[in-house]
Design a protein around this motif. Structure first.
Motif, PDB file in Angstrom:
ATOM      1  N   VAL A  44     -10.127  27.057  58.220  1.00  0.00           N
ATOM      2  CA  VAL A  44      -9.456  26.016  59.061  1.00  0.00           C
ATOM      3  C   VAL A  44     -10.323  24.812  58.756  1.00  0.00           C
ATOM      4  O   VAL A  44      -9.788  23.625  59.016  1.00  0.00           O
ATOM      5  CB  VAL A  44      -9.716  26.710  60.435  1.00  0.00           C
ATOM      6  N   GLY A  45     -11.642  24.951  58.736  1.00  0.00           N
ATOM      7  CA  GLY A  45     -12.448  23.681  58.797  1.00  0.00           C
ATOM      8  C   GLY A  45     -12.081  22.639  57.622  1.00  0.00           C
ATOM      9  O   GLY A  45     -11.785  21.598  57.395  1.00  0.00           O
ATOM     10  N   VAL A  46     -11.801  23.413  56.226  1.00  0.00           N
ATOM     11  CA  VAL A  46     -11.609  22.903  54.912  1.00  0.00           C
ATOM     12  C   VAL A  46     -10.072  22.481  55.157  1.00  0.00           C
ATOM     13  O   VAL A  46      -9.732  21.230  54.583  1.00  0.00           O
ATOM     14  CB  VAL A  46     -11.801  23.917  53.856  1.00  0.00           C
ATOM     15  N   THR A  47      -9.209  23.048  55.779  1.00  0.00           N
ATOM     16  CA  THR A  47      -7.728  22.640  55.962  1.00  0.00           C
ATOM     17  C   THR A  47      -7.653  21.456  56.659  1.00  0.00           C
ATOM     18  O   THR A  47      -6.957  20.455  56.529  1.00  0.00           O
ATOM     19  CB  THR A  47      -6.985  23.637  56.477  1.00  0.00           C
ATOM     20  N   LEU A  48      -8.281  21.179  57.923  1.00  0.00           N
ATOM     21  CA  LEU A  48      -8.571  20.041  58.584  1.00  0.00           C
ATOM     22  C   LEU A  48      -9.217  19.034  57.837  1.00  0.00           C
ATOM     23  O   LEU A  48      -8.536  17.865  57.990  1.00  0.00           O
ATOM     24  CB  LEU A  48      -9.347  20.412  60.194  1.00  0.00           C
ATOM     25  N   ALA A  49     -10.275  19.006  57.242  1.00  0.00           N
ATOM     26  CA  ALA A  49     -10.980  18.215  56.644  1.00  0.00           C
ATOM     27  C   ALA A  49      -9.941  17.598  55.289  1.00  0.00           C
ATOM     28  O   ALA A  49      -9.764  16.474  55.024  1.00  0.00           O
ATOM     29  CB  ALA A  49     -12.171  18.667  55.721  1.00  0.00           C
ATOM     30  N   ALA A  50      -9.128  18.641  54.845  1.00  0.00           N
ATOM     31  CA  ALA A  50      -8.060  18.219  53.737  1.00  0.00           C
ATOM     32  C   ALA A  50      -7.148  16.940  54.345  1.00  0.00           C
ATOM     33  O   ALA A  50      -6.693  16.253  53.913  1.00  0.00           O
ATOM     34  CB  ALA A  50      -7.410  19.497  53.134  1.00  0.00           C
TER      35      ALA A  50
ATOM     36  N   GLY B  74     -20.182  25.565  60.293  1.00  0.00           N
ATOM     37  CA  GLY B  74     -20.721  26.414  61.600  1.00  0.00           C
ATOM     38  C   GLY B  74     -21.822  25.545  62.237  1.00  0.00           C
ATOM     39  O   GLY B  74     -22.763  26.013  62.784  1.00  0.00           O
ATOM     40  N   PHE B  75     -21.711  24.572  62.277  1.00  0.00           N
ATOM     41  CA  PHE B  75     -22.830  23.441  62.617  1.00  0.00           C
ATOM     42  C   PHE B  75     -22.334  22.492  63.857  1.00  0.00           C
ATOM     43  O   PHE B  75     -21.308  21.896  63.839  1.00  0.00           O
ATOM     44  CB  PHE B  75     -23.379  22.312  61.460  1.00  0.00           C
ATOM     45  N   LEU B  76     -23.175  22.757  64.989  1.00  0.00           N
ATOM     46  CA  LEU B  76     -22.714  22.081  66.318  1.00  0.00           C
ATOM     47  C   LEU B  76     -21.195  22.605  66.553  1.00  0.00           C
ATOM     48  O   LEU B  76     -20.593  21.654  66.912  1.00  0.00           O
ATOM     49  CB  LEU B  76     -22.638  20.521  65.988  1.00  0.00           C
ATOM     50  N   THR B  77     -21.116  23.735  66.345  1.00  0.00           N
ATOM     51  CA  THR B  77     -19.734  24.052  66.602  1.00  0.00           C
ATOM     52  C   THR B  77     -18.959  23.772  67.726  1.00  0.00           C
ATOM     53  O   THR B  77     -17.546  23.533  67.623  1.00  0.00           O
ATOM     54  CB  THR B  77     -19.725  25.864  66.273  1.00  0.00           C
ATOM     55  N   PRO B  78     -19.496  24.079  69.050  1.00  0.00           N
ATOM     56  CA  PRO B  78     -18.769  23.401  70.159  1.00  0.00           C
ATOM     57  C   PRO B  78     -18.155  22.235  70.123  1.00  0.00           C
ATOM     58  O   PRO B  78     -17.035  21.776  70.476  1.00  0.00           O
ATOM     59  CB  PRO B  78     -19.497  23.788  71.426  1.00  0.00           C
ATOM     60  N   LEU B  79     -19.201  21.367  69.695  1.00  0.00           N
ATOM     61  CA  LEU B  79     -18.518  19.761  69.346  1.00  0.00           C
ATOM     62  C   LEU B  79     -17.787  19.732  67.994  1.00  0.00           C
ATOM     63  O   LEU B  79     -16.658  18.827  68.408  1.00  0.00           O
ATOM     64  CB  LEU B  79     -19.728  18.934  69.081  1.00  0.00           C
ATOM     65  N   ALA B  80     -17.718  20.370  67.179  1.00  0.00           N
ATOM     66  CA  ALA B  80     -16.672  20.245  66.393  1.00  0.00           C
ATOM     67  C   ALA B  80     -15.343  20.790  66.901  1.00  0.00           C
ATOM     68  O   ALA B  80     -14.303  20.175  66.414  1.00  0.00           O
ATOM     69  CB  ALA B  80     -17.317  21.223  64.781  1.00  0.00           C
ATOM     70  N   ALA B  81     -15.400  21.866  67.357  1.00  0.00           N
ATOM     71  CA  ALA B  81     -14.296  22.517  68.082  1.00  0.00           C
ATOM     72  C   ALA B  81     -13.670  21.485  69.149  1.00  0.00           C
ATOM     73  O   ALA B  81     -12.460  21.469  69.294  1.00  0.00           O
ATOM     74  CB  ALA B  81     -14.627  23.885  68.866  1.00  0.00           C
ATOM     75  N   ALA B  82     -14.472  20.692  69.861  1.00  0.00           N
ATOM     76  CA  ALA B  82     -14.006  19.531  71.040  1.00  0.00           C
ATOM     77  C   ALA B  82     -13.093  18.786  70.037  1.00  0.00           C
ATOM     78  O   ALA B  82     -12.348  18.243  70.548  1.00  0.00           O
ATOM     79  CB  ALA B  82     -15.203  18.986  71.576  1.00  0.00           C
ATOM     80  N   ALA B  83     -13.710  18.336  69.038  1.00  0.00           N
ATOM     81  CA  ALA B  83     -13.025  17.211  68.288  1.00  0.00           C
ATOM     82  C   ALA B  83     -11.861  17.737  67.634  1.00  0.00           C
ATOM     83  O   ALA B  83     -10.597  16.828  67.827  1.00  0.00           O
ATOM     84  CB  ALA B  83     -13.956  16.643  67.081  1.00  0.00           C
ATOM     85  N   MET B  84     -11.680  18.951  67.271  1.00  0.00           N
ATOM     86  CA  MET B  84     -10.422  19.624  66.736  1.00  0.00           C
ATOM     87  C   MET B  84      -9.557  19.804  67.894  1.00  0.00           C
ATOM     88  O   MET B  84      -8.232  19.164  67.611  1.00  0.00           O
ATOM     89  CB  MET B  84     -10.651  20.975  66.270  1.00  0.00           C
ATOM     90  N   ILE B  85      -9.956  19.808  69.110  1.00  0.00           N
ATOM     91  CA  ILE B  85      -8.933  20.171  70.071  1.00  0.00           C
ATOM     92  C   ILE B  85      -8.335  18.963  70.364  1.00  0.00           C
ATOM     93  O   ILE B  85      -7.148  18.754  70.804  1.00  0.00           O
ATOM     94  CB  ILE B  85      -9.671  20.789  71.371  1.00  0.00           C
TER      95      ILE B  85
ATOM     96  N   ALA C 214     -10.266  26.708  67.186  1.00  0.00           N
ATOM     97  CA  ALA C 214     -11.350  25.977  67.515  1.00  0.00           C
ATOM     98  C   ALA C 214     -12.237  26.432  68.845  1.00  0.00           C
ATOM     99  O   ALA C 214     -13.531  26.693  68.809  1.00  0.00           O
ATOM    100  CB  ALA C 214     -11.021  24.454  67.636  1.00  0.00           C
ATOM    101  N   LEU C 215     -11.340  26.504  69.850  1.00  0.00           N
ATOM    102  CA  LEU C 215     -11.834  27.231  71.153  1.00  0.00           C
ATOM    103  C   LEU C 215     -12.502  28.540  71.120  1.00  0.00           C
ATOM    104  O   LEU C 215     -13.387  28.609  71.639  1.00  0.00           O
ATOM    105  CB  LEU C 215     -10.545  27.005  72.317  1.00  0.00           C
ATOM    106  N   SER C 216     -11.707  29.630  70.445  1.00  0.00           N
ATOM    107  CA  SER C 216     -12.128  30.666  70.254  1.00  0.00           C
ATOM    108  C   SER C 216     -13.524  30.830  69.476  1.00  0.00           C
ATOM    109  O   SER C 216     -14.375  31.633  69.917  1.00  0.00           O
ATOM    110  CB  SER C 216     -11.093  31.813  69.583  1.00  0.00           C
ATOM    111  N   VAL C 217     -13.760  30.123  68.547  1.00  0.00           N
ATOM    112  CA  VAL C 217     -14.835  30.071  67.980  1.00  0.00           C
ATOM    113  C   VAL C 217     -16.073  29.461  68.696  1.00  0.00           C
ATOM    114  O   VAL C 217     -17.129  29.766  68.697  1.00  0.00           O
ATOM    115  CB  VAL C 217     -14.848  29.529  66.245  1.00  0.00           C
ATOM    116  N   ALA C 218     -15.569  28.342  69.485  1.00  0.00           N
ATOM    117  CA  ALA C 218     -16.691  28.114  70.247  1.00  0.00           C
ATOM    118  C   ALA C 218     -17.244  28.890  71.334  1.00  0.00           C
ATOM    119  O   ALA C 218     -18.333  28.728  71.695  1.00  0.00           O
ATOM    120  CB  ALA C 218     -16.097  26.580  70.988  1.00  0.00           C
ATOM    121  N   VAL C 219     -16.223  29.778  71.613  1.00  0.00           N
ATOM    122  CA  VAL C 219     -16.628  30.643  72.779  1.00  0.00           C
ATOM    123  C   VAL C 219     -17.374  31.995  72.075  1.00  0.00           C
ATOM    124  O   VAL C 219     -18.523  32.383  72.505  1.00  0.00           O
ATOM    125  CB  VAL C 219     -15.322  31.376  73.496  1.00  0.00           C
ATOM    126  N   THR C 220     -16.937  32.503  70.923  1.00  0.00           N
ATOM    127  CA  THR C 220     -17.798  33.561  70.373  1.00  0.00           C
ATOM    128  C   THR C 220     -18.895  33.160  69.587  1.00  0.00           C
ATOM    129  O   THR C 220     -19.929  33.814  69.356  1.00  0.00           O
ATOM    130  CB  THR C 220     -16.606  34.225  69.100  1.00  0.00           C
TER     131      THR C 220
END
Length: 171
Positions: free
Chosen positions: A16-22, A70-81, A114-120
């Protein structure tokens, strides 16, 4: 000890991260480049497009890379959301749910991932785990950080900048 869950989270984050970066990369280097992306943003009502094109592109690249690592994951997830809220509202909301009709299904799935990975948490195979942030910011704090910042940023950006174009027959 690394578990199958850690490997599964790694696969999910990297995919998912590489897809978004692409997607961010494409906004800069494909088609009409940033200038073309800026014109498109203007055409859908995200004005000024010259601001939103690089903002979206670099946020997609940055959030995607952080999420994959997997670095600062909740903040990365927030940006994705935030990105997915803006995309769903400005581009896809009038087309229904399903992606085959240009709906918001894809945006919804990426935001939920994104939200699921931020939680887990990002798992043991992550930078967060390596530097000791894995268990500290996951779970309920991960949920709060990703959801509050992500929704707040997305809704705020729509409220401040989105001015949908008026159809020709209504002018």
């Amino acid at each position: 000890m690394t578990t199958a869950i850690d490997v599964g989270l790694l696969i999910l984050r990297v995919t998912v991260g590489v897809t978004l970066a692409a997607h961010g990369y494409a906004k800069i280097f494909r088609g009409g480049g940033l200038a073309g992306t800026a014109r498109w943003f203007d055409s859908i009502g995200m004005r000024p497009g010259r601001l939103h094109a690089p903002l979206a592109a670099f946020t997609e690249i940055g959030a995607g890379v952080l999420f994959a690592l997997g670095f600062l994951t909740p903040l990365a997830a927030a940006a994705m959301i935030a990105l997915m809220v803006v995309a769903a509202w400005t581009v896809h909301r009038d087309s229904g749910f399903f992606i085959v009709g240009n709906g918001w299904e894809y945006n919804f799935v990426l935001a939920c991932v994104a939200l699921s990975v931020a939680v887990t948490g990002s798992g043991r195979l992550s930078v967060d785990h390596l530097i000791g942030l894995g268990s500290e910011i996951a779970q309920w704090w991960g949920l709060v950080i990703a959801l509050v910042i992500g929704l707040g940023a997305g809704v705020g950006q729509i409220a401040v900048f989105f001015r949908p174009p008026v159809p020709a027959e209504q002018r």
